[in-house]
Design an enzyme around this catalytic site. Structure first.
Site, PDB file in Angstrom:
ATOM      1  N   ASP A  67     -55.488 -56.417  30.118  1.00 47.38           N
ATOM      2  CA  ASP A  67     -54.929 -55.857  31.774  1.00 47.38           C
ATOM      3  C   ASP A  67     -54.743 -57.337  32.429  1.00 47.38           C
ATOM      4  O   ASP A  67     -55.671 -57.672  32.649  1.00 47.38           O
ATOM      5  CB  ASP A  67     -55.199 -54.592  31.670  1.00 47.38           C
ATOM      6  CG  ASP A  67     -56.540 -53.956  31.447  1.00 47.38           C
ATOM      7  OD1 ASP A  67     -57.334 -55.279  31.445  1.00 47.38           O
ATOM      8  OD2 ASP A  67     -57.500 -53.196  31.253  1.00 47.38           O
ATOM      9  N   ASN A 136     -64.171 -43.063  33.218  1.00 45.42           N
ATOM     10  CA  ASN A 136     -64.009 -41.514  32.767  1.00 45.42           C
ATOM     11  C   ASN A 136     -63.305 -41.321  31.497  1.00 45.42           C
ATOM     12  O   ASN A 136     -62.369 -40.754  31.564  1.00 45.42           O
ATOM     13  CB  ASN A 136     -62.184 -41.728  33.841  1.00 45.42           C
ATOM     14  CG  ASN A 136     -61.816 -42.745  33.652  1.00 45.42           C
ATOM     15  OD1 ASN A 136     -62.133 -43.827  33.055  1.00 45.42           O
ATOM     16  ND2 ASN A 136     -59.919 -42.521  34.370  1.00 45.42           N
ATOM     17  N   HIS A 138     -61.219 -44.462  30.071  1.00 44.19           N
ATOM     18  CA  HIS A 138     -60.441 -44.942  29.557  1.00 44.19           C
ATOM     19  C   HIS A 138     -60.546 -46.524  29.032  1.00 44.19           C
ATOM     20  O   HIS A 138     -61.967 -46.796  28.684  1.00 44.19           O
ATOM     21  CB  HIS A 138     -59.335 -45.616  31.504  1.00 44.19           C
ATOM     22  CG  HIS A 138     -60.471 -47.015  31.517  1.00 44.19           C
ATOM     23  ND1 HIS A 138     -60.197 -46.540  33.483  1.00 44.19           N
ATOM     24  CD2 HIS A 138     -60.998 -47.842  31.921  1.00 44.19           C
ATOM     25  CE1 HIS A 138     -61.153 -47.643  33.888  1.00 44.19           C
ATOM     26  NE2 HIS A 138     -61.361 -48.455  32.394  1.00 44.19           N
TER      27      HIS A 138
END
Ligand code: F6R
Length: 248
Positions: A67, A136, A138
């Site tokens: 990313d 979380n 991800h």
């Protein structure tokens, strides 16, 4: 999923680097999927040591990063492109043209995402994908939501991720709100996945990934569907996971 218990962060880094080094030795022209963030820094340090002290060569290796923040040029100090050069690429013998990080300035990020997935396919897919996990749940920047998304694309970062990543910036306001993230298809297409988790802050996400159902509200849970995943986690990150799961 194979669970490898480590005493601490240092041991995670050494173990993860040994898997990656073995992959590079076995297939010098392999495709490595790479992650950024705090977790892989020690692994990259150890890979640099393999290169300097044990002669491990990355000359034929191709890399694909997960990313990049959207809106940051590759030269920005907080861009993931910069991170990779500073933490790994500048210290090993990899060829710059063999490294790939999404373009944070792509004018059409979704078209860029399609090309990125095509690039991964044209390289023959990823041999070994290194992942971290968000607090979380991800993976890459596939944030919790109501579905899993296959393609690499532009994503909105969750408030929780913005707050977690504010430590790298002067303030939370400076954290980009969007990123280009590899989608689940290319991640799950990897032949082997190594996911690292360190610290108490990851304990709930790790528990959800290992014990919960496959649920897009905890994106890492999709890894339960992959045949070859190794989780390397320290005692703190495993502290919420049931002993019966750790022993199975
Ligand atoms: C980074 C990435 C993210 C991180 C995750 C954990 O390329 O894809 O999913 O792996 O946010 O970040 P750290 O390691 O900083 O806790």
């Amino acid at each position: 999923m194979i669970i490898v218990k480590a005493q601490n962060y240092d041991e995670i880094s050494k173990k993860a680097a040994s898997y990656i080094a073995a992959q590079v030795q076995l297939k010098p022209a392999c495709v490595l999927g790479l992650a950024t963030g705090s977790t892989p820094c020690g692994t990259y340090q150890e890979l640099i040591r393999y290169h300097r002290e044990e002669g491990l060569s990355f000359q034929k290796v191709r890399t694909i990063n997960l990313d990049e923040y959207y809106g940051l040029p590759a030269t920005h100090e907080q861009s993931y492109s910069h991170f990779m050069r500073k933490n790994l690429f500048d210290h090993i013998d990899i060829l710059a043209e063999n490294t790939h990080v999404p373009d944070g300035l792509a004018t059409n990020p979704n078209a860029f995402g399609r090309e990125y997935d095509e690039l991964i396919a044209s390289l023959g897919g990823i041999d070994m994908q290194l992942l971290g996990i968000g607090s979380n749940g991800h993976i890459a920047f596939n944030e919790p939501g109501n579905c899993f998304v296959a393609q690499t694309r532009l994503v909105d970062l969750n408030q929780n991720t913005i707050e977690d990543n504010a430590r790298f910036f002067e303030s939370a306001e400076e954290v980009p709100r969007q990123a280009i993230s590899m989608g689940m298809k290319s991640i799950l297409g990897a032949k082997r996945i190594l996911i690292l988790a360190s610290g108490k802050g990851k304990a709930d996400a790790v528990k959800g990934m290992l014990e919960g159902s496959v649920d897009p509200l905890l994106p890492a849970s999709i890894l339960q569907l992959h045949q070859n995943v190794t989780l390397i986690a320290d005692l703190a990150a495993l502290s919420q996971t049931a002993e019966s799961v750790l022993q199975s």
